[in-house]
Design a protein around this motif. Structure first.
Motif, PDB file in Angstrom:
ATOM      1  N   VAL A 157       0.844  -1.200   0.000  1.00 28.91           N
ATOM      2  CA  VAL A 157       0.000   0.000   0.000  1.00 28.91           C
ATOM      3  C   VAL A 157       0.878   1.250   0.000  1.00 28.91           C
ATOM      4  CG1 VAL A 157      -1.985  -1.049   1.119  1.00 28.91           C
ATOM      5  CG2 VAL A 157      -0.110  -0.178   2.515  1.00 28.91           C
ATOM      6  N   PRO A 158       0.356   2.382  -0.496  1.00 29.84           N
ATOM      7  CA  PRO A 158       1.170   3.608  -0.546  1.00 29.84           C
ATOM      8  C   PRO A 158       1.245   4.312   0.798  1.00 29.84           C
ATOM      9  CG  PRO A 158      -0.956   4.019  -1.532  1.00 29.84           C
ATOM     10  CD  PRO A 158      -0.948   2.563  -1.162  1.00 29.84           C
ATOM     11  N   SER A 159       1.589   3.569   1.841  1.00 30.99           N
ATOM     12  CA  SER A 159       1.711   4.132   3.184  1.00 30.99           C
ATOM     13  C   SER A 159       3.003   4.941   3.285  1.00 30.99           C
ATOM     14  CB  SER A 159       1.756   2.976   4.183  1.00 30.99           C
ATOM     15  OG  SER A 159       2.200   3.404   5.455  1.00 30.99           O
ATOM     16  N   PRO A 318      -2.174  -1.894   6.208  1.00 28.43           N
ATOM     17  CA  PRO A 318      -3.296  -2.726   5.762  1.00 28.43           C
ATOM     18  C   PRO A 318      -2.924  -3.436   4.457  1.00 28.43           C
ATOM     19  CG  PRO A 318      -3.699  -0.418   5.260  1.00 28.43           C
ATOM     20  CD  PRO A 318      -2.427  -0.451   6.062  1.00 28.43           C
ATOM     21  N   THR A 319      -3.344  -4.677   4.296  1.00 30.85           N
ATOM     22  CA  THR A 319      -3.032  -5.393   3.056  1.00 30.85           C
ATOM     23  C   THR A 319      -4.158  -5.177   2.052  1.00 30.85           C
ATOM     24  OG1 THR A 319      -4.041  -7.336   4.001  1.00 30.85           O
ATOM     25  CG2 THR A 319      -1.655  -7.211   4.102  1.00 30.85           C
ATOM     26  N   ARG A 320      -3.823  -5.331   0.783  1.00 33.30           N
ATOM     27  CA  ARG A 320      -4.817  -5.130  -0.267  1.00 33.30           C
ATOM     28  C   ARG A 320      -5.725  -6.352  -0.421  1.00 33.30           C
ATOM     29  NH1 ARG A 320      -3.498  -0.447  -3.362  1.00 33.30           N
ATOM     30  NH2 ARG A 320      -4.008   1.016  -1.732  1.00 33.30           N
ATOM     31  N   SER A 321      -5.145  -7.520  -0.317  1.00 30.91           N
ATOM     32  CA  SER A 321      -5.956  -8.733  -0.447  1.00 30.91           C
ATOM     33  C   SER A 321      -5.372  -9.764   0.503  1.00 30.91           C
ATOM     34  CB  SER A 321      -5.914  -9.253  -1.881  1.00 30.91           C
ATOM     35  OG  SER A 321      -4.580  -9.434  -2.285  1.00 30.91           O
ATOM     36  N   ALA A 322      -6.175 -10.154   1.467  1.00 28.10           N
ATOM     37  CA  ALA A 322      -5.688 -11.085   2.481  1.00 28.10           C
ATOM     38  C   ALA A 322      -6.430 -12.409   2.358  1.00 28.10           C
ATOM     39  CB  ALA A 322      -5.903 -10.512   3.863  1.00 28.10           C
ATOM     40  N   ARG A 323      -5.707 -13.480   2.579  1.00 27.02           N
ATOM     41  CA  ARG A 323      -6.332 -14.799   2.638  1.00 27.02           C
ATOM     42  C   ARG A 323      -6.399 -15.235   4.097  1.00 27.02           C
ATOM     43  NH1 ARG A 323      -2.722 -15.384  -1.307  1.00 27.02           N
ATOM     44  NH2 ARG A 323      -1.420 -16.802  -0.098  1.00 27.02           N
TER      45      ARG A 323
END
Ligand code: ZN
Length: 335
Positions: A157-159, A318-323
């Motif tokens: 993410v662009p953090s 924060p992640t963009r896509s989490a499993r």
């Protein structure tokens, strides 16, 4: 407005080309007997300083910084440097020979979850399978002897950039003294495996050495490459293994102030793990947002709602896509 941003404005006004993986073939031989690992000794005694790039193969910023350090022929004036490009197989998309494929975070296992049993001598017990396991076993004797270690990473993410110091008091003190990035995050790591900075050499009772992990920005962002280089110079300066005149010259070249302002420290209280494959945030958080009110809805994990547990809660990475089973975001308080 329920939330606001604490960090600096993000992104340059004029578009820059994305940060690309440098050609690392010139560094393949190394000089330690292990490919892509270099060691240099200064004339005077001093600490053993290790810098790790490409723990994740799709994070070019650390490789950019180490490539620059090596190409410029910089050497320690005191102590020892060990410079390691860690997961070069994944960085080359699994193809070390012939045309490189798309860089991957890892090939078999996340290399930064494999440091629980890694020892400074010999392979970690019970961990002999998989390409990352084999590489960790080869790297361990070279980098788990360091007194000071910097592990260079980037984010999905662009953090704003941040330094993770784990739970080690000496790691936190080092990250605060470094002060660049301007965010220091103290956290517990991951439930699914131990990071290098959490290895007993660096963390826990009796730890004799200090390690920090720098998240330099978004993977392909040019700012991440600039942060990795600036952070590396400052880290080597703090270790007192690089002479002060060279440090001044290097910082002057990039118009970086000699002394960054005091960083903000965030103490992580919760690591939210996805319980389903349908974890989704209610808005595209970027990281380091401060949510003013306890009970604010952050995400839906399947049917379960995830709320902020207290006022002024800060979201970290924060992640963009989490499993299912993955860490999706950490929550913390500004100290
Ligand atoms: Zn990483």
């Amino acid at each position: 407005m329920m939330w606001d941003r604490l960090g600096p404005p993000l992104g340059p006004a004029t578009p820059q080309p994305p940060l690309a993986m440098p050609d690392l073939r010139a560094h393949r031989a190394g000089n330690t007997g292990v490919p892509y690992v270099w060691r240099f000794e200064g004339k005077a005694e001093g600490p053993h300083v290790a810098v790790v790039a490409l723990m994740h193969g799709n994070e070019p910023c650390g490789a950019v910084a180490l490539d620059r350090l090596l190409r410029r022929g910089l050497r320690p004036t005191r102590g020892t440097w060990t410079l390691a490009f860690a997961n070069t197989d994944a960085a080359a998309g699994g193809r070390l020979f012939g045309p490189a494929g798309t860089p991957a975070r890892y090939l078999d296992q996340d290399m930064n979850r494999l440091w629980a049993g890694a020892r400074a001598s010999g392979p970690p017990p019970g961990h002999t399978h998989g390409r990352e396991q084999a590489r960790v076993a080869a790297l361990a004797p070279l980098i788990l002897t360091a007194d000071l270690l910097l592990d260079l990473h980037s984010m999905q993410v662009p953090s704003p950039a941040l330094t993770l110091c784990g739970r080690s008091p000496q790691g936190r003190a080092l990250a605060v003294r470094l002060a660049d990035p301007g965010w220091v995050v103290a956290d517990d790591g991951h439930a699914d495996g131990r990071r290098l900075i959490d290895h007993p050499r660096f963390c826990g009772p009796g730890a004799e050495a200090t390690a920090i992990l720098m998240e330099c920005g978004q993977h392909a962002s040019p700012a991440a490459g600039a942060q990795a280089w600036r952070g590396l110079i400052r880290f080597l300066a703090l270790s007192e293994t690089l002479d002060a005149a060279t440090v001044r010259t290097l910082l002057g070249e990039i118009n970086a102030p000699a002394l960054p302002p005091r960083p903000t420290v965030v103490d992580v209280t919760h690591a939210i793990q996805a319980q389903t494959d349908e974890f989704a945030f209610v808005r595209p958080f970027q990281g380091l947002e401060r949510i003013a009110t306890a009970g604010t809805l952050l995400a839906l994990d399947g049917k379960q709602a995830i709320h902020t547990p207290y006022d002024d809660c800060v979201l970290v990475m924060p992640t963009r896509s989490a499993r299912r089973g993955q860490t999706t975001v950490r929550l913390g308080r500004v100290l």
